[in-house]
Every structure is written in structure tokens, then in C-alpha cells.
Design an enzyme around this catalytic site. Structure first.
Site, short mmCIF file in Angstrom:
data_model
loop_
_atom_site.label_atom_id
_atom_site.label_comp_id
_atom_site.label_asym_id
_atom_site.label_seq_id
_atom_site.Cartn_x
_atom_site.Cartn_y
_atom_site.Cartn_z
N GLY A 71 0.83 -1.19 0.00
CA GLY A 71 0.00 0.00 0.00
C GLY A 71 0.87 1.25 0.00
O GLY A 71 2.09 1.19 0.14
N GLY A 72 0.22 2.39 -0.17
CA GLY A 72 0.96 3.65 -0.19
C GLY A 72 1.37 4.05 -1.59
O GLY A 72 1.12 3.33 -2.56
N THR A 75 7.84 6.42 -2.70
CA THR A 75 8.73 6.90 -1.65
C THR A 75 10.17 6.54 -2.00
O THR A 75 10.43 5.79 -2.93
CB THR A 75 8.34 6.34 -0.26
N GLY A 144 4.02 1.69 4.53
CA GLY A 144 3.27 1.02 3.46
C GLY A 144 3.32 -0.47 3.71
O GLY A 144 4.41 -1.05 3.84
N PHE A 156 7.92 0.11 7.36
CA PHE A 156 8.16 1.54 7.48
C PHE A 156 9.55 1.92 7.02
O PHE A 156 10.46 1.08 6.94
CB PHE A 156 7.96 2.00 8.93
N ALA A 157 9.71 3.20 6.72
CA ALA A 157 11.01 3.81 6.43
C ALA A 157 11.14 5.05 7.30
O ALA A 157 10.35 5.99 7.16
CB ALA A 157 11.13 4.18 4.96
N CYS A 173 4.71 10.11 -1.39
CA CYS A 173 3.51 9.70 -0.65
C CYS A 173 2.22 10.23 -1.24
O CYS A 173 1.19 10.30 -0.56
CB CYS A 173 3.61 10.12 0.82
#
Length: 211
Positions: A71-72, A75, A144, A156-157, A173
Site C-alpha cells: 500500500g501507499g 517513496t 506502506g 516503514f522507512a 507519498c
């Protein structure tokens, strides 16, 4: 939430990490491994989902572009950023919003480092505000995830001290006006040293209950 195993890795190319994550997901679905949090870094790469409008991607850049199944939106990943991949069986975890749990865990981790951050609710019909932000609404962590067969992947990042100019080459994003920041900038504003990657890893693992 049950046992969450911490797996510390070094720098791994994005595609290689995704292949490894797929193996973990299958093993978790089969009950062969426990839930796990993998902490690592990536060489520079811009990732995007199938839903990302092409106008949001860079026209020219020396950074590789990779389409992903999470998802997302688009990035950037690169040195100076902590990546966390969660492989969690939601059928065993029970009801609850895994993304909100992750947001709140990262906020708690930064709080333990004396850096203030918040999560934000997304207004109706607006572009997702999932992630972790400063109180001034600069984004410090992107999230995401994907759920397949009841098991999560991706994660995550968190920007510790990456080259933030990479974010200016595309629409990060799905938010054209987003201002990305890092723990380095947050610490500098407070005239404090930047937390080490080791300290950030430990804080995140502790906040998420990974050992």
C-alpha cells in the site's frame, strides 16, 4: 500481540529484501516462524505501487525505480534511513489496526529519544496521511504494508539522516506539498546530537516489543 522476533540486518538491495520477505511470509503462514521485525537499510531506490500516477514519478533520475506490491504511494529508500519490515500473522494477533499500532509505536520510539512526533488522522476523501510526522507536519517516517493470507509484509522507512533532496525529484507519498524531514534535522533544531542508527534500532524494537 505475541512474540515479535527482532532480526537485525545490514544494507540489502531492495529487490533482494523483497524476495527474502516473501519467503518469511510463506513460512509464517505455515507456522514455521514467529512474527518478526527485520531492521535494515537499502541502497538508493524509489519505490511505487501500481496505483501511483505516473506524473508523480521522476522523469529523469539516477535512482532506480521499482514497482512494489504494498500500500501507499511513491517513496525513497537510501542510506541514512532505517527500514523496518513486519511479518506478522494478524489471525493470531487478533483485532486491531496494525498500521495505527505501528504509527503509535514509532511515535513512542522517537519520544524515548526525546524527539516529539505525532500520527495524523486522514480527512474523508483526502490523500492518506499514514506515517509519522513532526508537530509542524513534516513527515519523518513513511508506512506502506501488504496483507496476504492473513500475514503482513513491508512496513516503514524512518529518516535518520538520509539525503532528503532525493524526495524532491518526485511526489512523495502522493502529497505534492509534503515536507520530508529527518531525525538529524529534528535534533539540530533542538541543538542536540543525532541519535545513532544503533540507538534508533533499539528504540524502535523496544517500542514495538521486539526482542
Amino acid at each position: 500481540m505475541g512474540e515479535l522476533a527482532r532480526v537485525d540486518l545490514g544494507e540489502i538491495p531492495y529487490v533482494e529484501a523483497v524476495e527474502q520477505m516473501g519467503i518469511w511470509v510463506r513460512r509464517r503462514q505455515e507456522g514455521l516462524i514467529a512474527d518478526r521485525l527485520a531492521l535494515l537499510t537499502h541502497p538508493p531506490v524509489i519505490t511505487y505501487s501500481a496505483r501511483t500516477p505516473r506524473l508523480e514519478l521522476p522523469l529523469q533520475t539516477g535512482i532506480p525505480l521499482v514497482e512494489v506490491d504494498r500500500g501507499g504511494q511513491a517513496t525513497y529508500h537510501g542510506p541514512g534511513q532505517l527500514i523496518g519490515y513486519l511479518v506478522v500473522d494478524l489471525r493470531e494477533r487478533g483485532p486491531g489496526d496494525i498500521v495505527r499500532w505501528l504509527e503509535e509505536g514509532l511515535v513512542s520510539a522517537l519520544d524515548s529519544l526525546d524527539l516529539q512526533a505525532v500520527r495524523r488522522d486522514t480527512p474523508p476523501k483526502a490523500q492518506s496521511l499514514v506515517g509519522v510526522w513532526t508537530p509542524e507536519h513534516r513527515k519523518v517516517a513513511s508506512i506502506g504494508m501488504r496483507i496476504r493470507g492473513g500475514v503482513t509484509s513491508h512496513g516503514f522507512a524512518l529518516n535518520i539522516a538520509p539525503d532528503l533532496t532525493a524526495f524532491s525529484t518526485f511526489t512523495a507519498c502522493g502529497l505534492p506539498e509534503v515536507a520530508m524531514t529527518s531525525l538529524a534535522e529534528m535534533a539540530a533544531a533542538l541543538d542536540r546530537p543525532v541519535p545513532t542508527e544503533e540507538a534508533v534500532r533499539d528504540a524502535v524494537a523496544a517500542a514495538l516489543g521486539a526482542a
